[in-house]
Design a protein around this motif. Sequence first.
Motif, PDB file in Angstrom:
ATOM      1  N   TYR A 107      37.411 -24.237-116.707  1.00 44.59           N
ATOM      2  CA  TYR A 107      36.289 -23.620-115.710  1.00 44.59           C
ATOM      3  C   TYR A 107      35.055 -23.353-116.562  1.00 44.59           C
ATOM      4  CZ  TYR A 107      40.725 -23.264-113.022  1.00 44.59           C
ATOM      5  OH  TYR A 107      41.894 -23.638-112.431  1.00 44.59           O
ATOM      6  N   ASN A 108      34.593 -24.779-117.023  1.00 46.90           N
ATOM      7  CA  ASN A 108      32.888 -24.699-117.368  1.00 46.90           C
ATOM      8  C   ASN A 108      32.268 -25.823-117.466  1.00 46.90           C
ATOM      9  OD1 ASN A 108      33.148 -26.293-120.106  1.00 46.90           O
ATOM     10  ND2 ASN A 108      34.889 -24.730-120.405  1.00 46.90           N
ATOM     11  N   LEU A 109      30.954 -25.549-117.350  1.00 45.60           N
ATOM     12  CA  LEU A 109      30.377 -26.742-117.245  1.00 45.60           C
ATOM     13  C   LEU A 109      30.046 -27.784-118.091  1.00 45.60           C
ATOM     14  CD1 LEU A 109      27.366 -25.171-115.176  1.00 45.60           C
ATOM     15  CD2 LEU A 109      29.317 -26.045-114.277  1.00 45.60           C
ATOM     16  N   THR A 110      30.365 -27.352-119.444  1.00 50.12           N
ATOM     17  CA  THR A 110      30.063 -28.204-120.522  1.00 50.12           C
ATOM     18  C   THR A 110      31.344 -29.384-120.454  1.00 50.12           C
ATOM     19  OG1 THR A 110      29.584 -26.218-121.965  1.00 50.12           O
ATOM     20  CG2 THR A 110      30.445 -28.184-123.068  1.00 50.12           C
ATOM     21  N   TYR A 111      32.513 -28.838-120.045  1.00 47.42           N
ATOM     22  CA  TYR A 111      33.714 -30.069-120.031  1.00 47.42           C
ATOM     23  C   TYR A 111      33.249 -30.890-118.757  1.00 47.42           C
ATOM     24  CZ  TYR A 111      38.125 -31.849-119.695  1.00 47.42           C
ATOM     25  OH  TYR A 111      39.257 -32.785-119.516  1.00 47.42           O
ATOM     26  N   MET A 112      32.753 -30.230-117.585  1.00 48.53           N
ATOM     27  CA  MET A 112      32.197 -31.221-116.909  1.00 48.53           C
ATOM     28  C   MET A 112      31.097 -32.350-117.335  1.00 48.53           C
ATOM     29  SD  MET A 112      32.095 -28.825-113.214  1.00 48.53           S
ATOM     30  CE  MET A 112      31.286 -30.090-112.223  1.00 48.53           C
ATOM     31  N   ASP A 113      30.226 -31.697-117.870  1.00 52.47           N
ATOM     32  CA  ASP A 113      29.148 -32.463-118.530  1.00 52.47           C
ATOM     33  C   ASP A 113      29.705 -33.563-119.199  1.00 52.47           C
ATOM     34  OD1 ASP A 113      26.205 -32.835-118.621  1.00 52.47           O
ATOM     35  OD2 ASP A 113      26.628 -32.470-120.894  1.00 52.47           O
ATOM     36  N   ARG A 114      30.552 -33.491-120.322  1.00 53.38           N
ATOM     37  CA  ARG A 114      31.347 -34.517-121.091  1.00 53.38           C
ATOM     38  C   ARG A 114      32.134 -35.633-120.238  1.00 53.38           C
ATOM     39  NH1 ARG A 114      33.108 -30.218-124.620  1.00 53.38           N
ATOM     40  NH2 ARG A 114      35.373 -30.316-123.651  1.00 53.38           N
ATOM     41  N   ILE A 115      32.700 -35.010-119.094  1.00 51.05           N
ATOM     42  CA  ILE A 115      33.028 -36.011-117.988  1.00 51.05           C
ATOM     43  C   ILE A 115      32.201 -37.022-117.643  1.00 51.05           C
ATOM     44  CG2 ILE A 115      34.210 -36.383-116.095  1.00 51.05           C
ATOM     45  CD1 ILE A 115      35.872 -33.717-116.666  1.00 51.05           C
ATOM     46  N   LEU A 116      30.956 -36.190-117.064  1.00 51.31           N
ATOM     47  CA  LEU A 116      29.825 -37.020-116.278  1.00 51.31           C
ATOM     48  C   LEU A 116      29.233 -37.913-117.334  1.00 51.31           C
ATOM     49  CD1 LEU A 116      28.384 -34.129-114.336  1.00 51.31           C
ATOM     50  CD2 LEU A 116      29.620 -36.129-113.463  1.00 51.31           C
ATOM     51  N   LEU A 117      28.985 -37.589-118.778  1.00 53.42           N
ATOM     52  CA  LEU A 117      28.600 -38.308-119.408  1.00 53.42           C
ATOM     53  C   LEU A 117      29.354 -39.538-119.977  1.00 53.42           C
ATOM     54  CD1 LEU A 117      26.129 -38.867-121.459  1.00 53.42           C
ATOM     55  CD2 LEU A 117      27.106 -37.508-123.198  1.00 53.42           C
ATOM     56  N   ASN A 118      30.651 -39.463-119.985  1.00 49.21           N
ATOM     57  CA  ASN A 118      31.708 -40.639-120.233  1.00 49.21           C
ATOM     58  C   ASN A 118      31.642 -41.528-119.251  1.00 49.21           C
ATOM     59  OD1 ASN A 118      33.777 -41.941-121.563  1.00 49.21           O
ATOM     60  ND2 ASN A 118      34.861 -41.059-119.724  1.00 49.21           N
ATOM     61  N   TRP A 119      31.648 -40.957-117.958  1.00 52.96           N
ATOM     62  CA  TRP A 119      31.346 -42.130-116.769  1.00 52.96           C
ATOM     63  C   TRP A 119      30.002 -42.734-116.790  1.00 52.96           C
ATOM     64  CZ3 TRP A 119      33.406 -37.888-112.591  1.00 52.96           C
ATOM     65  CH2 TRP A 119      34.854 -38.024-112.740  1.00 52.96           C
ATOM     66  N   HIS A 120      28.929 -41.936-117.183  1.00 51.47           N
ATOM     67  CA  HIS A 120      27.739 -42.717-117.087  1.00 51.47           C
ATOM     68  C   HIS A 120      27.816 -43.945-118.165  1.00 51.47           C
ATOM     69  CE1 HIS A 120      23.338 -43.025-116.731  1.00 51.47           C
ATOM     70  NE2 HIS A 120      23.208 -43.017-118.055  1.00 51.47           N
ATOM     71  N   LYS A 121      28.163 -43.452-119.463  1.00 56.82           N
ATOM     72  CA  LYS A 121      28.270 -44.389-120.439  1.00 56.82           C
ATOM     73  C   LYS A 121      29.097 -45.611-120.122  1.00 56.82           C
ATOM     74  CE  LYS A 121      27.502 -41.410-124.516  1.00 56.82           C
ATOM     75  NZ  LYS A 121      27.944 -40.852-125.474  1.00 56.82           N
ATOM     76  N   ARG A 122      29.948 -45.448-119.032  1.00 58.15           N
ATOM     77  CA  ARG A 122      30.797 -46.719-118.621  1.00 58.15           C
ATOM     78  C   ARG A 122      30.395 -47.255-117.326  1.00 58.15           C
ATOM     79  NH1 ARG A 122      36.237 -43.658-118.644  1.00 58.15           N
ATOM     80  NH2 ARG A 122      37.324 -45.711-117.987  1.00 58.15           N
ATOM     81  N   ASN A 123      29.137 -46.779-116.999  1.00 56.08           N
ATOM     82  CA  ASN A 123      28.317 -47.235-115.869  1.00 56.08           C
ATOM     83  C   ASN A 123      29.182 -47.039-114.381  1.00 56.08           C
ATOM     84  OD1 ASN A 123      26.129 -48.410-116.860  1.00 56.08           O
ATOM     85  ND2 ASN A 123      27.250 -50.236-117.588  1.00 56.08           N
ATOM     86  N   LEU A 124      30.033 -46.017-114.532  1.00 58.57           N
ATOM     87  CA  LEU A 124      30.923 -45.469-113.324  1.00 58.57           C
ATOM     88  C   LEU A 124      29.911 -44.836-112.551  1.00 58.57           C
ATOM     89  CD1 LEU A 124      34.202 -45.055-115.132  1.00 58.57           C
ATOM     90  CD2 LEU A 124      33.497 -46.984-113.788  1.00 58.57           C
ATOM     91  N   THR A 125      29.338 -45.053-111.590  1.00 63.62           N
ATOM     92  CA  THR A 125      28.066 -44.336-111.005  1.00 63.62           C
ATOM     93  C   THR A 125      28.559 -43.817-109.494  1.00 63.62           C
ATOM     94  OG1 THR A 125      27.056 -46.305-110.277  1.00 63.62           O
ATOM     95  CG2 THR A 125      26.363 -45.315-112.393  1.00 63.62           C
TER      96      THR A 125
END
Length: 242
Positions: free
Chosen positions: A178-196
């Motif tokens: 339950y923290n934003l840092t973990y969510m940020d890593r997920i979002l960044l991973n999806w962004h790098k893989r062009n999952l928008t």
Amino acid sequence: MDQLTAALINGGQTTIANVLLQHYREVGLTNAELLVYLQFKRLMDQGEVFPDANQVAQSLGETSNTVFQHLHEMLAKKLLTIESVTAADQKIHDRYNFDGLYEKLALAIKKSAHKEVEPAVADQENSRQKVFKSIETEFGRALSPMEMESISKWFDEDHYAPEIIALALREAVLRQVYNLTYMDRILLNWHKRNLTTAAQVEADKQRGIENRLNSAPKPQRQTGANAGPKIPLFKLGEDQSK
């Protein structure tokens, strides 16, 4: 040169802005007043600063009183003014000025553009508020100002879609992180893989599941002592005592 060609050349042209034809009712012009304005503009474009209302009435097939009535209505709406100017001959002449019409037209266009943008801005704000509320609900606490700023950056700088942020929140909750840092890593991973989009993320997860199933070792068929009891095979009706 035929008569039509001569009339076209000698009569000149009157240019009408499309935005006026599109928004004339918003500035207060009626259909009849628009036609009166167009006739006056035609004559003014030909060099007559104070066209004869009788001439306009003749072109419209109306009476002079009708044309004057429309002019008075436009004066009352401040779409038209009548100015007195000193000409080159030092004589004072009246002239029609339709600047008020175009000032109101500019306001109408600005108002129309604002109406188009306003719903989009409102939808964006509602989406952002929903994300804030969802995260607070799942985290079981209020967000700090720094956390709210971080989430705002996901919208304003990273341009993540609300549905993507909601999926990242779901992933964090499933893993009980339950923290934003973990969510940020997920979002960044999806962004790098062009999952928008949410559909792309879900499709990627499904492919991962299928790949794991396909790569898993297949169960081997047992032979020998571990194969289990043999089942005798015989035909129906055959004497089994033989």
